[in-house]
Enzyme design. Structure first.
Site, PDB file in Angstrom:
ATOM      1  N   ASP A 116      -0.103   5.052   0.724  1.00 49.35           N
ATOM      2  CA  ASP A 116      -0.371   6.019   1.806  1.00 49.35           C
ATOM      3  C   ASP A 116      -0.347   5.328   3.164  1.00 49.35           C
ATOM      4  O   ASP A 116      -1.112   4.391   3.398  1.00 49.35           O
ATOM      5  CB  ASP A 116      -1.740   6.670   1.599  1.00 49.35           C
TER       6      ASP A 116
ATOM      7  N   ASP B 157       0.875  -1.166   0.000  1.00 47.89           N
ATOM      8  CA  ASP B 157       0.000   0.000   0.000  1.00 47.89           C
ATOM      9  C   ASP B 157       0.923   1.229   0.000  1.00 47.89           C
ATOM     10  O   ASP B 157       2.083   1.141   0.424  1.00 47.89           O
ATOM     11  CB  ASP B 157      -0.875  -0.037   1.260  1.00 47.89           C
TER      12      ASP B 157
END
Ligand code: BG6
Ligand code: MG
Length: 212
Positions: free
Chosen positions: A11, A9
């Site tokens: 962020d 991922d």
């Protein structure tokens, strides 16, 4: 080795954009008369921009047309992009870069799996594209986390079966997406999770020591 690939991922895992999202959404919440705080902001992690807006608007007593929602989302994103412009390669620490290089040198395929439509811009600001064999982001998917689409698509982009990939996430929606896609998941940080991930690590720098 247990895995052939790792899907990160963006962020909250590879960089910290939380404060920018917070600042940009706060103004939206004020404009529509909805409450907004860190707890509500945490619910937006991993969730798409329009779904995030719906979560904020659910706290407002007013109703909004689709055109008004589009305007609110666009204005939020303009504020967010202005804040992202402050980011530079210094926002990705050398220790994170070293961890990515170590994982890659161990023969693992590395990919990004992000709900964000700003992922390409963020990776460019960080000068981080070169660490990844593939990037799958919010511009390439129909369903955002907790749907597994972004992760299964990232796995396909690097030619791997989902079961051979480990997902690295900071959000509950991401943990659920990994499980729905048939992938193990390492959670970084301290956000509350609906169930136990495969691994819990402090941050990405701890990944080589955990899985290599
Ligand atoms: C995710 C963030 O990575 O991207 C969410 O965790 C955000 O908070 C989502 O809503 C969509 O981001 P963007 O950049 O397309 O508005
Ligand atoms: Mg995240």
């Amino acid at each position: 080795m247990k895995y052939k690939g790792i899907i990160f991922d963006l962020d909250g895992v590879l960089c910290s954009t939380d404060r920018f999202h917070f600042e940009a959404w706060k103004q939206t919440a004020e404009e529509v008369g909805a409450p907004f705080d860190e707890t509500i902001n945490m619910k937006l992690r991993g969730v798409s921009r329009m779904e995030s807006l719906e979560i904020i608007l659910s706290g407002s007593s007013k109703t909004f047309t689709d055109a008004e929602k589009e305007r609110l989302a666009t204005e939020k994103n303009d504020r967010y992009r202005n804040l992202l412009a402050q980011m530079s390669p210094a926002d990705m620490p050398a220790a994170v870069r070293d961890a990515l290089t170590a994982l890659h040198n161990a023969g693992l395929k590395l990919a990004v799996g992000s709900s964000s439509k700003n992922a390409a811009y963020i990776l460019e600001r960080l000068d981080a594209n070169r660490y990844f064999d593939a990037v799958c982001d919010g511009t390439m998917i129909a369903h955002s986390k907790p749907d597994p689409e972004v992760f299964t698509k990232a796995a396909a982009m690097v030619g791997l079966a989902p079961a051979d990939c480990l997902v690295v996430e900071d959000a509950a929606a991401g943990l659920e997406a990994a499980r729905a896609g048939g992938m193990d998941c390492a959670i970084v940080g301290t956000a509350p999770m609906p169930f136990e991930p495969t691994y819990h690590i402090q941050d990405v720098t701890k990944l080589p020591g955990t899985i290599l």
